[in-house]
Design a protein around this motif. Structure first.
Motif, mmCIF file in Angstrom:
data_model
loop_
_atom_site.group_PDB
_atom_site.id
_atom_site.type_symbol
_atom_site.label_atom_id
_atom_site.label_comp_id
_atom_site.label_asym_id
_atom_site.label_seq_id
_atom_site.Cartn_x
_atom_site.Cartn_y
_atom_site.Cartn_z
ATOM 1 N N ILE A 124 0.831 -1.200 0.000
ATOM 2 C CA ILE A 124 0.000 0.000 0.000
ATOM 3 C C ILE A 124 0.871 1.258 0.000
ATOM 4 O O ILE A 124 2.066 1.197 0.268
ATOM 5 N N LEU A 125 0.233 2.401 -0.256
ATOM 6 C CA LEU A 125 0.974 3.630 -0.517
ATOM 7 C C LEU A 125 1.645 4.248 0.707
ATOM 8 O O LEU A 125 2.500 5.114 0.561
ATOM 9 N N SER A 126 1.260 3.820 1.912
ATOM 10 C CA SER A 126 1.936 4.386 3.076
ATOM 11 C C SER A 126 3.220 3.625 3.402
ATOM 12 O O SER A 126 4.027 4.080 4.197
ATOM 13 N N ARG A 148 0.491 -4.824 10.252
ATOM 14 C CA ARG A 148 -0.044 -4.133 9.072
ATOM 15 C C ARG A 148 1.093 -3.530 8.253
ATOM 16 O O ARG A 148 2.189 -3.302 8.770
ATOM 17 N N HIS A 206 0.601 -0.537 7.043
ATOM 18 C CA HIS A 206 0.389 0.893 7.251
ATOM 19 C C HIS A 206 1.542 1.422 8.109
ATOM 20 O O HIS A 206 1.838 0.876 9.169
ATOM 21 N N ASP A 245 -1.784 8.487 12.075
ATOM 22 C CA ASP A 245 -1.819 9.072 10.730
ATOM 23 C C ASP A 245 -1.384 10.535 10.678
ATOM 24 O O ASP A 245 -1.154 11.068 9.583
ATOM 25 N N MET A 288 0.743 12.483 7.848
ATOM 26 C CA MET A 288 0.739 11.773 6.558
ATOM 27 C C MET A 288 0.105 12.639 5.469
ATOM 28 O O MET A 288 -0.693 13.522 5.745
ATOM 29 N N ASN A 289 0.442 12.314 4.221
ATOM 30 C CA ASN A 289 -0.220 12.993 3.122
ATOM 31 C C ASN A 289 -1.488 12.240 2.723
ATOM 32 O O ASN A 289 -1.769 11.147 3.209
ATOM 33 N N GLU A 331 -1.216 8.660 1.680
ATOM 34 C CA GLU A 331 -0.708 7.771 2.735
ATOM 35 C C GLU A 331 -1.794 7.431 3.748
ATOM 36 O O GLU A 331 -1.952 6.276 4.144
ATOM 37 N N TRP A 332 -2.580 8.447 4.189
ATOM 38 C CA TRP A 332 -3.554 8.105 5.216
ATOM 39 C C TRP A 332 -4.706 7.298 4.629
ATOM 40 O O TRP A 332 -5.371 6.569 5.347
ATOM 41 N N ALA A 338 -4.105 4.968 2.437
ATOM 42 C CA ALA A 338 -3.453 3.777 1.868
ATOM 43 C C ALA A 338 -4.202 2.470 2.157
ATOM 44 O O ALA A 338 -4.319 1.621 1.271
ATOM 45 N N PRO A 339 -4.733 2.275 3.364
ATOM 46 C CA PRO A 339 -5.375 0.984 3.635
ATOM 47 C C PRO A 339 -6.722 0.760 2.934
ATOM 48 O O PRO A 339 -7.233 -0.350 2.987
#
Lengths: 198, 355
Positions: free
Chosen positions: A10-12, A167, A169, B184, B187-188, B191-192, B194-195
């Motif tokens: 994922i992106l984070s 996770r 994240h 979070d 975060m950008n 990113e926040w 992302a899930p």
């Protein structure tokens, strides 16, 4: 070979790079264990003349090779925590033109990156390269305690004792992945622990 | 219309309830018989009389009890309200926006008197009468964002805008759908989020970001989002998930109508004038299944939406295990008749249940 190919995520989740020599007035290299190999790969005589290496060996034998690079300053610390006051001090002196290189485990790179960010360096300007252990630094979302070097999923929070799943994240500010109670909906039903990338 | 504030709880004995009026104005989030992600933004410039869209910051019968619940959460975990150092000015912007809006929209409940930077704020439902100096933090009992959001329903994410990106740099988050501000913060936008499954691949967040970056002062926007919650629990935080998660397993065919709640977020977006930050209030409305089922259109539609929702979304929204139980219950209220377009209950025009 100590390079590991992380699966897409994922992106984070942070994406680590490959160190490359960049022009700069000063060079700060922070590494642990096999991260030394990335420094050895990127080192040039020109960079080393202006370089401060901070290295946490974690039982590896790379210290001698690193000191043989003849960096302007070389420090070997017994742990990241022990090296932290020094890192603070060095970042305090950082001027425009300082290049920051981080190499080794995700926990080391993440924490050093957070320090550099607090010193005003944007995370996109910091070079990284993962080497060695793929263990993660995990924050328990419930008690907020950090458990270092987590290799299995699930794992036990070393602070509150809950069984947490791992996770992807990730918080750059905390320099940790998020761990969440695995048996919240079925108390006591803990799946067998597997390697995180198994 | 005067608001009668409920004395109710969102924990322990769960005495939360919706009046007839609250039910009729409930923001049912499905405008058709199916659901998929979309950037369903519209202008936030009022709406039908007494709907949740009418005012800039809706105040309803749950106001006083929700603020009590927020105070409990903050006593237990002060990390639910955080503001990075550069966000203080945005906090003042938010305080001004809420005070001005509420005093204009609900003059019988809130008063704001301003003489230069000397402000007096009266909040009658909460019994507050404070005088302070605008932009001087030492004259308030909390930071400006915390002060005002202890008096405003819903969560508040305050987003800094820089480098063509939004950053979650401050917030008051005590009624969240399972995300952690403490984790979070900083975060950008990508990113926040992302899930969240699927939506990235669909390009939802790229389009949403583009829209949000261009929100102008005086032109707020809104959208609805939704999830499911067992019991009217506002604080469905990851922090306390090890305590509340087990409640999801307490549903039975007998209690599901009472215990299972549709949880709807009215998300609004306002540009703030001094800081150029964006405030993102996330207002939570809860409604028990059995109350929703008294509206024939909503009964038909909710069954179809939940039945046809992709498995990934039901998993992400956390009710995949309870879906069969929900469908058994909801199917009793679906007679197969067509439904009218739009979210409104249409009680006058939609036929009663034909079974």
């Amino acid at each position: 070979m100590s390079k590991f190919e992380f699966p897409p995520s994922i992106l984070s989740r942070p994406i680590w790079g490959t160190l490359e020599p960049r022009p700069g007035k000063h060079h700060l290299m922070i590494a642990d264990a096999e991260g030394a190999e990335a420094i050895l790969d990127v080192a040039t005589a020109e960079i080393m003349a202006q370089c401060h290496i901070i290295f946490i060996a974690k039982g590896t034998g790379f210290s001698e090779k690193l000191s043989q690079l003849n960096p302007a300053q070389f420090y070997e610390g017994p742990s990241y925590e022990a090296a932290l006051p020094r890192i603070h001090r060095v970042l305090l002196d950082g001027h425009m033109g300082l290049q920051v290189y981080l190499a080794g485990t995700e926990g080391l790179m993440g924490q050093a990156m957070a320090e550099a960010m607090r010193a005003g360096i944007p995370h996109t300007a910091i070079q990284t390269e993962h080497r060695g252990s793929t263990a993660r630094r995990m924050q328990c979302v419930h008690c907020k305690g950090i458990t270092e070097d987590v290799e299995t999923d699930p794992f036990v929070c070393k602070h509150c004792g809950l069984n947490l799943f791992v996770r992807d994240h990730y918080s750059r500010r905390i320099a940790a992945y998020q761990g969440v109670c695995v048996d919240a909906e079925d108390h006591g039903n803990i799946p067998p622990a597997k390697g995180i990338y198994q | 219309m005067t608001i009668q504030f409920n004395d109710e709880s969102f924990r322990d004995d769960y005495s939360f309830h919706n009046s007839e009026r609250a039910l009729k104005r409930f923001p049912f989030p499905f405008h058709e018989d199916s659901y998929m992600y979309s950037v369903n933004m519209e202008q936030h410039r009022g709406g039908p009389a007494d709907s949740v869209y009418e005012m800039r910051f809706d105040v309803d019968e749950h106001y006083v009890s929700e603020m009590k619940d927020r105070a409990i959460v903050l006593d237990q975990d002060p990390l639910r309200c955080q503001s990075l150092p550069h966000m203080t000015l945005a906090g003042w912007d938010l305080l001004e926006l809420i005070m001005v809006s509420k005093s204009e929209d609900y003059p019988d409940l809130f008063e704001l008197h301003r003489e230069g930077d000397q402000w007096r704020w009266i909040n009658k439902p909460l019994g507050i009468d404070d005088s302070f100096t605008f932009l001087d933090e030492t004259t308030l009992p909390y930071g400006p964002m915390e002060y005002i959001t202890r008096q405003a329903q819903g969560d508040f994410a305050v987003l800094d805008q820089r480098d063509d990106m939004l950053w979650m740099d401050a917030g008051m988050v005590t009624t969240q759908a399972d995300w952690s501000l403490d984790f979070d913060i900083g975060m950008n936008f990508f990113e926040w989020h992302a899930p969240v499954p699927k939506a990235h691949e669909m390009g939802i967040f790229v389009r949403a970001l583009k829209f949000l970056l261009n929100i102008q002062q005086g032109a707020p926007a809104r959208r609805l989002n939704w999830t499911m919650t067992v019991n009217p629990l506002l604080d469905t935080s990851p922090e306390n998930y090890h305590k509340w998660g087990i409640q999801k397993t307490t549903l039975t065919p007998e209690n599901i109508g009472r215990k299972q709640h549709l949880r709807v977020e009215l998300q609004t977006f306002f540009r703030l004038p001094r800081s150029n930050a964006l405030v993102f209030p996330i207002r939570c409305y809860l409604c028990a299944f059995e109350d929703l089922m008294t509206v024939p259109k909503w009964g038909r539609r909710l069954h179809r939406v939940i039945r046809d929702l992709p498995e990934e979304l039901a998993t992400y929204k956390g009710f995949i295990d309870n879906r069969p139980l929900m469908l058994d219950y909801l199917s009793q209220f679906d007679d197969g008749l067509p439904t009218s377009p739009g979210i409104w209950p249409d009680l006058q025009s939609e036929p009663p249940l034909q079974k």
